[in-house]
Write an enzyme that holds these catalytic residues in place. Structure first.
Site, mmCIF file in Angstrom:
data_model
loop_
_atom_site.group_PDB
_atom_site.id
_atom_site.type_symbol
_atom_site.label_atom_id
_atom_site.label_comp_id
_atom_site.label_asym_id
_atom_site.label_seq_id
_atom_site.Cartn_x
_atom_site.Cartn_y
_atom_site.Cartn_z
ATOM 1 N N LYS A 10 15.513 -23.478 23.381
ATOM 2 C CA LYS A 10 15.870 -24.499 24.390
ATOM 3 C C LYS A 10 14.594 -25.191 24.870
ATOM 4 O O LYS A 10 13.482 -24.630 24.761
ATOM 5 C CB LYS A 10 16.611 -23.912 25.580
ATOM 6 C CG LYS A 10 15.855 -22.873 26.415
ATOM 7 C CD LYS A 10 14.915 -23.436 27.478
ATOM 8 C CE LYS A 10 14.162 -22.350 28.234
ATOM 9 N NZ LYS A 10 12.965 -22.784 28.958
ATOM 10 N N PRO A 94 8.000 -19.417 18.771
ATOM 11 C CA PRO A 94 6.850 -18.821 19.460
ATOM 12 C C PRO A 94 7.286 -17.847 20.552
ATOM 13 O O PRO A 94 8.298 -18.054 21.214
ATOM 14 C CB PRO A 94 6.134 -20.031 20.069
ATOM 15 C CG PRO A 94 7.036 -21.192 19.935
ATOM 16 C CD PRO A 94 8.069 -20.877 18.912
ATOM 17 N N VAL A 95 6.508 -16.759 20.682
ATOM 18 C CA VAL A 95 6.787 -15.753 21.705
ATOM 19 C C VAL A 95 6.164 -16.236 23.016
ATOM 20 O O VAL A 95 5.045 -16.747 23.017
ATOM 21 C CB VAL A 95 6.173 -14.395 21.270
ATOM 22 C CG1 VAL A 95 6.364 -13.325 22.336
ATOM 23 C CG2 VAL A 95 6.798 -13.955 19.952
ATOM 24 N N GLY A 98 7.985 -20.739 26.347
ATOM 25 C CA GLY A 98 8.743 -21.673 27.190
ATOM 26 C C GLY A 98 9.978 -22.220 26.484
ATOM 27 O O GLY A 98 10.645 -23.121 26.980
ATOM 28 N N SER A 103 15.279 -14.806 25.621
ATOM 29 C CA SER A 103 16.601 -14.892 26.252
ATOM 30 C C SER A 103 17.656 -15.194 25.203
ATOM 31 O O SER A 103 18.748 -14.617 25.198
ATOM 32 C CB SER A 103 16.605 -15.997 27.311
ATOM 33 O OG SER A 103 15.565 -15.801 28.229
ATOM 34 N N ASP A 136 17.176 -17.083 32.319
ATOM 35 C CA ASP A 136 17.338 -18.048 31.214
ATOM 36 C C ASP A 136 18.376 -17.621 30.175
ATOM 37 O O ASP A 136 18.517 -18.266 29.143
ATOM 38 C CB ASP A 136 15.996 -18.225 30.479
ATOM 39 C CG ASP A 136 15.130 -19.285 31.123
ATOM 40 O OD1 ASP A 136 15.573 -19.892 32.114
ATOM 41 O OD2 ASP A 136 14.020 -19.503 30.621
HETATM 42 O O1 C5P Z 1 14.690 -14.077 35.431
HETATM 43 P P1 C5P Z 1 13.451 -13.836 34.663
HETATM 44 O O2 C5P Z 1 13.332 -12.462 34.114
HETATM 45 O O3 C5P Z 1 13.211 -14.869 33.621
HETATM 46 O O4 C5P Z 1 12.265 -14.025 35.699
HETATM 47 C C1 C5P Z 1 10.970 -13.542 35.481
HETATM 48 C C2 C5P Z 1 10.150 -13.736 36.753
HETATM 49 O O5 C5P Z 1 9.931 -15.138 36.989
HETATM 50 C C3 C5P Z 1 10.823 -13.237 38.026
HETATM 51 O O6 C5P Z 1 10.548 -11.879 38.275
HETATM 52 C C4 C5P Z 1 10.196 -14.120 39.095
HETATM 53 O O7 C5P Z 1 8.915 -13.648 39.432
HETATM 54 C C5 C5P Z 1 10.005 -15.435 38.375
HETATM 55 N N1 C5P Z 1 11.114 -16.377 38.619
HETATM 56 C C6 C5P Z 1 11.201 -17.034 39.844
HETATM 57 N N2 C5P Z 1 12.214 -17.923 40.056
HETATM 58 C C7 C5P Z 1 13.138 -18.198 39.086
HETATM 59 C C8 C5P Z 1 13.074 -17.542 37.843
HETATM 60 C C9 C5P Z 1 12.051 -16.643 37.629
HETATM 61 O O8 C5P Z 1 10.363 -16.823 40.735
HETATM 62 N N3 C5P Z 1 14.075 -19.093 39.345
#
Ligand code: C5P
Length: 327
Positions: A10, A94-95, A98, A103, A136
């Site tokens: 994505k 890519p790891v 972004g 996910s 994500d």
């Molecule tokens: O949800 P995910 O595992 O991708 O999030 C990883 C980290 O990114 C979270 O622990 C948080 O620190 C940060 N995050 C955030 N706000 C979001 C999504 C992620 O602060 N909307």
């Protein structure tokens, strides 16, 4: 039975970061768009117990921290079945780039495991597992063009966009998403205080920009594109006009000038819209035609930045291509 599932990438078309919430996440608004590039996830379910993850890429964990492992564990528990699950990830994306690869791998695991077990989770259970594992993941339960709100996990399908030519370039710099969010907070703290209402103004402005973009001022009221523009080109023009941006650029570019430079190379080479995807390090460019996109990717590769061309993947194609007849 072993089942293979494609796991698509994505990009984020615009990403507005809102206030830090009490649960440690940030409110955000974004448009996710799936792309035709993908990894392949193979899931085998047999007799025994336990979950094993296999991946040749050195940066992909194969223990319980892997998003595929975490999803498989929850799927087994939710379906109340026991079994030995083997998950093999063939990495092409890519790891930590972004592009949502980890996910997407996790959702592909869910789809493939259901199929391997010949069982199906109810849609609301799929969604619960997805957002429990990461912000994500849910977008990959929808595919195509998707509005993301909340912490990114609340997803709404948007009208299908036409297929757009795309270059994705991933400089070899690892950007940590939590660190990028922390830097965003630091930047805000150093600025004159934003009140709650200015935060909601920013979020509202994003919604207006998206509305303007998707309702296309380049279209005549009848919905038929103005003469001389095809629908894809008009959308790209409107995207720039609507001023849709990714807030992460303001913290990631100063720290990693090499990533900013990738955007500049795209801008010098005929891109209609270029942006950081998520917190990077991938920068993508949307192009009106394939030849210009190919030439821009070639220029980036020449300077040592891994880049490739692809196209955006509408929802219908996303679902059709998940389980190909031959892999
Ligand atoms: O949800 P995910 O595992 O991708 O999030 C990883 C980290 O990114 C979270 O622990 C948080 O620190 C940060 N995050 C955030 N706000 C979001 C999504 C992620 O602060 N909307």
């Amino acid at each position: 039975m072993a089942v293979s599932c494609r796991s698509f990438a994505k990009i984020n078309i615009g990403l507005r970061i809102g206030p830090l919430r009490d649960d440690g996440f940030h409110d955000l608004r974004t448009i996710y768009q799936t792309l035709a590039v993908h990894d392949v996830v193979k899931v085998d379910a047999g007799k025994g117990v336990g979950i094993e993850v296999f991946c040749k890429h050195p940066k992909v964990p194969t223990d319980e921290s892997n998003t595929c492992w975490r999803v498989a564990d929850r799927v087994l528990r939710s379906l109340k079945v026991r079994g030995k699950v083997r998950i093999s990830i063939e990495k092409k994306l890519p790891v930590q780039g972004g592009l949502g690869a980890a996910s997407s791998n996790a959702i592909a695991t869910m789809f493939a495991l259901e199929k391997a077990l010949k069982l199906q989770l109810p849609p609301e259970e799929r969604l619960r597992i997805a957002y429990e594992v990461g912000s994500d993941l849910p977008l990959f339960l929808v595919g195509g063009t998707v509005l993301g709100t909340g912490r990114g996990e609340q997803v709404y399908p948007l009208d299908e966009l036409p297929v757009l030519h795309c270059v994705i370039a991933t400089p070899e710099v690892g950007v940590s998403t939590p660190t990028a969010f922390a830097e965003w907070d630091k930047k805000l703290a150093e600025q004159p205080k934003l009140t709650g209402s200015s935060h909601s103004d920013k979020i509202n402005k994003f919604s207006h920009s998206v509305y303007e973009w998707l309702n296309g001022s380049s279209f005549s009221p009848s919905g038929v594109p103005d003469k001389g523009w095809d629908r894809a080109e008009a959308l790209l023009l409107d995207l720039v006009r609507a001023g849709i941006e990714n807030d992460f650029e303001s913290v990631v570019f100063p720290r990693y000038p090499a990533i900013r430079e990738v955007k500049r190379v795209l801008e010098r080479n005929g891109v209609r819209y270029a942006s950081l995807s998520g917190s990077g390090s991938t920068v993508y460019g949307l192009f009106a035609d394939e030849a210009t996109a190919t030439e821009a990717a070639r220029k980036l590769n020449e300077t040592g930045v891994p880049a490739q061309t692809t196209v955006t993947l509408p929802r219908s194609g996303y679902w059709k291509e998940l389980f190909p007849s031959k892999l």
